[in-house]
Design a protein around this motif. Structure first.
Motif, PDB file in Angstrom:
ATOM      1  N   UNK A 152     -47.808 -28.188  16.547  1.00  0.00           N
ATOM      2  CA  UNK A 152     -47.488 -26.835  16.109  1.00  0.00           C
ATOM      3  C   UNK A 152     -48.554 -26.323  15.152  1.00  0.00           C
ATOM      4  N   UNK A 153     -48.655 -24.998  15.057  1.00  0.00           N
ATOM      5  CA  UNK A 153     -49.680 -24.399  14.207  1.00  0.00           C
ATOM      6  C   UNK A 153     -49.573 -24.864  12.765  1.00  0.00           C
ATOM      7  N   UNK A 154     -48.342 -25.092  12.293  1.00  0.00           N
ATOM      8  CA  UNK A 154     -48.151 -25.506  10.898  1.00  0.00           C
ATOM      9  C   UNK A 154     -48.796 -26.850  10.617  1.00  0.00           C
ATOM     10  N   UNK A 155     -48.977 -27.670  11.653  1.00  0.00           N
ATOM     11  CA  UNK A 155     -49.548 -29.004  11.448  1.00  0.00           C
ATOM     12  C   UNK A 155     -51.062 -29.025  11.609  1.00  0.00           C
ATOM     13  N   UNK A 156     -51.637 -27.924  12.057  1.00  0.00           N
ATOM     14  CA  UNK A 156     -53.083 -27.891  12.281  1.00  0.00           C
ATOM     15  C   UNK A 156     -53.819 -27.568  10.986  1.00  0.00           C
ATOM     16  N   UNK A 157     -55.029 -28.069  10.840  1.00  0.00           N
ATOM     17  CA  UNK A 157     -55.804 -27.747   9.631  1.00  0.00           C
ATOM     18  C   UNK A 157     -56.214 -26.284   9.607  1.00  0.00           C
ATOM     19  N   UNK A 158     -56.281 -25.716   8.413  1.00  0.00           N
ATOM     20  CA  UNK A 158     -56.703 -24.337   8.236  1.00  0.00           C
ATOM     21  C   UNK A 158     -58.186 -24.309   7.877  1.00  0.00           C
ATOM     22  N   UNK A 159     -58.876 -23.293   8.365  1.00  0.00           N
ATOM     23  CA  UNK A 159     -60.305 -23.161   8.079  1.00  0.00           C
ATOM     24  C   UNK A 159     -60.677 -21.688   8.013  1.00  0.00           C
ATOM     25  N   UNK A 160     -61.681 -21.391   7.215  1.00  0.00           N
ATOM     26  CA  UNK A 160     -62.177 -20.016   7.098  1.00  0.00           C
ATOM     27  C   UNK A 160     -63.612 -19.942   7.577  1.00  0.00           C
ATOM     28  N   UNK A 179     -61.716 -20.818  16.819  1.00  0.00           N
ATOM     29  CA  UNK A 179     -61.013 -21.675  15.863  1.00  0.00           C
ATOM     30  C   UNK A 179     -59.745 -22.245  16.487  1.00  0.00           C
ATOM     31  N   UNK A 180     -58.980 -21.395  17.146  1.00  0.00           N
ATOM     32  CA  UNK A 180     -57.730 -21.833  17.763  1.00  0.00           C
ATOM     33  C   UNK A 180     -57.980 -22.863  18.864  1.00  0.00           C
ATOM     34  N   UNK A 181     -58.997 -22.614  19.695  1.00  0.00           N
ATOM     35  CA  UNK A 181     -59.308 -23.537  20.790  1.00  0.00           C
ATOM     36  C   UNK A 181     -59.722 -24.907  20.268  1.00  0.00           C
ATOM     37  N   UNK A 182     -60.316 -24.931  19.070  1.00  0.00           N
ATOM     38  CA  UNK A 182     -60.766 -26.200  18.485  1.00  0.00           C
ATOM     39  C   UNK A 182     -59.669 -26.911  17.713  1.00  0.00           C
ATOM     40  N   UNK A 183     -58.486 -26.302  17.607  1.00  0.00           N
ATOM     41  CA  UNK A 183     -57.381 -26.959  16.929  1.00  0.00           C
ATOM     42  C   UNK A 183     -57.183 -26.561  15.488  1.00  0.00           C
ATOM     43  N   UNK A 184     -57.829 -25.479  15.064  1.00  0.00           N
ATOM     44  CA  UNK A 184     -57.690 -24.986  13.694  1.00  0.00           C
ATOM     45  C   UNK A 184     -56.794 -23.760  13.642  1.00  0.00           C
ATOM     46  N   UNK A 185     -56.264 -23.505  12.474  1.00  0.00           N
ATOM     47  CA  UNK A 185     -55.595 -22.241  12.187  1.00  0.00           C
ATOM     48  C   UNK A 185     -56.534 -21.424  11.314  1.00  0.00           C
TER      49      UNK A 185
END
Length: 265
Positions: A152-160, A179-185
């Motif tokens: 789920x998105x909540x478990x993915x790492x966040x990046x700017x 970013x989303x395709x690579x698994x980041x939020x």
């Protein structure tokens, strides 16, 4: 002299004497269009933009030795193109004249996701009579894209995302799709592109940075993204440094950017 004369002459030659038809003449009006025509119509008679082999061009190696012309009405009249490909290039007088002369103009849209990139590839490849090459390029892009994360998105790492010029990207951008395709939020929730606030980032720094366009040593060398405060802030938090060549155009190589970023997880 009308642009269509050259194409008509080629048809007459084939009909009259069985002579071999000349290659399709394709005029590219900007660097993004250069990438598309080099990948999709390498056997055509290409007239590329002056930026076709710049360091931030994904297909710069393929551009070596190719004709370059400035995107002007005079150059178009001299070249007599059958097809013109553009992303942002071409001033209104040129585009109006091309349309008036019946030249096919193919426009690459500003894709904000990978489905949009697929649509752009099909638009250009079909317009160039290279549908099979287009589908092959889409298959290559699909294979390059990382497997979609199951969590789920909540478990993915966040990046700017941060550029050397001091801009970031939120929702509704191809960067967000990368970013989303690579698994980041995406840590930026606001839409579209916007300048960063150094003060705000110092007070609430992102846990991870995805840097873009920092490989251009002379590009934005005084940009906010290169500010010493942000450089210290990003130290030890950089998930990936994406090359400018993967980011300057809504092309299939956005999947390569996602794959590079995936390796940073």
């Amino acid at each position: 002299m009308r642009f269509a004369i050259g194409a008509l002459a080629g048809v007459i030659l084939v009909a009259a004497g069985g002579a071999e038809a000349r290659p399709l003449r394709v005029l590219s009006l900007d660097q993004c269009a250069d990438q598309y025509v080099l990948a999709l119509a390498p056997d055509a008679d290409l007239a590329l933009s002056p930026r076709a082999d710049d360091p931030d061009a994904w297909m710069k190696a393929a551009a070596a030795g190719r004709r370059r012309v400035r995107p002007t009405l005079e150059a178009a009249i001299a070249f007599q193109p059958d097809v013109v490909v553009r992303y942002w290039g071409g001033e209104p007088r040129l585009l109006a004249r091309l349309e008036a002369e019946g030249v096919r103009v193919l426009t690459i849209e500003d894709a904000t996701d990978f489905e949009g990139v697929r649509a752009d590839i099909r638009t250009v490849s079909n317009g160039l009579g290279e549908a099979d090459r287009g589908e092959a390029l889409i298959l290559r892009m699909n294979a390059t894209l990382p497997d979609r994360p199951a969590e789920e998105a909540a478990a993915r790492p966040r990046a700017q995302y941060l550029t050397a010029g001091g801009f970031t990207a939120g929702k509704g951008t191809l960067v967000d799709a990368i970013l989303s395709a690579a698994g980041f939020v995406n840590a930026v929730e606001a839409p579209f592109f916007m300048p960063v606030s150094i003060e705000r980032m110092v007070l609430s720094p992102p846990r991870r940075f995805v840097l873009g366009f920092f490989d251009q040593a002379r590009g934005d060398w005084r940009g906010a993204g290169r500010h010493p405060v942000l450089q210290r802030l990003a130290r030890g938090r950089v998930a990936a440094r994406l090359p400018a060549a993967a980011l300057t155009c809504p092309g299939w190589f956005a999947a390569d950017a996602a794959a590079m970023l995936k390796d940073g997880l």
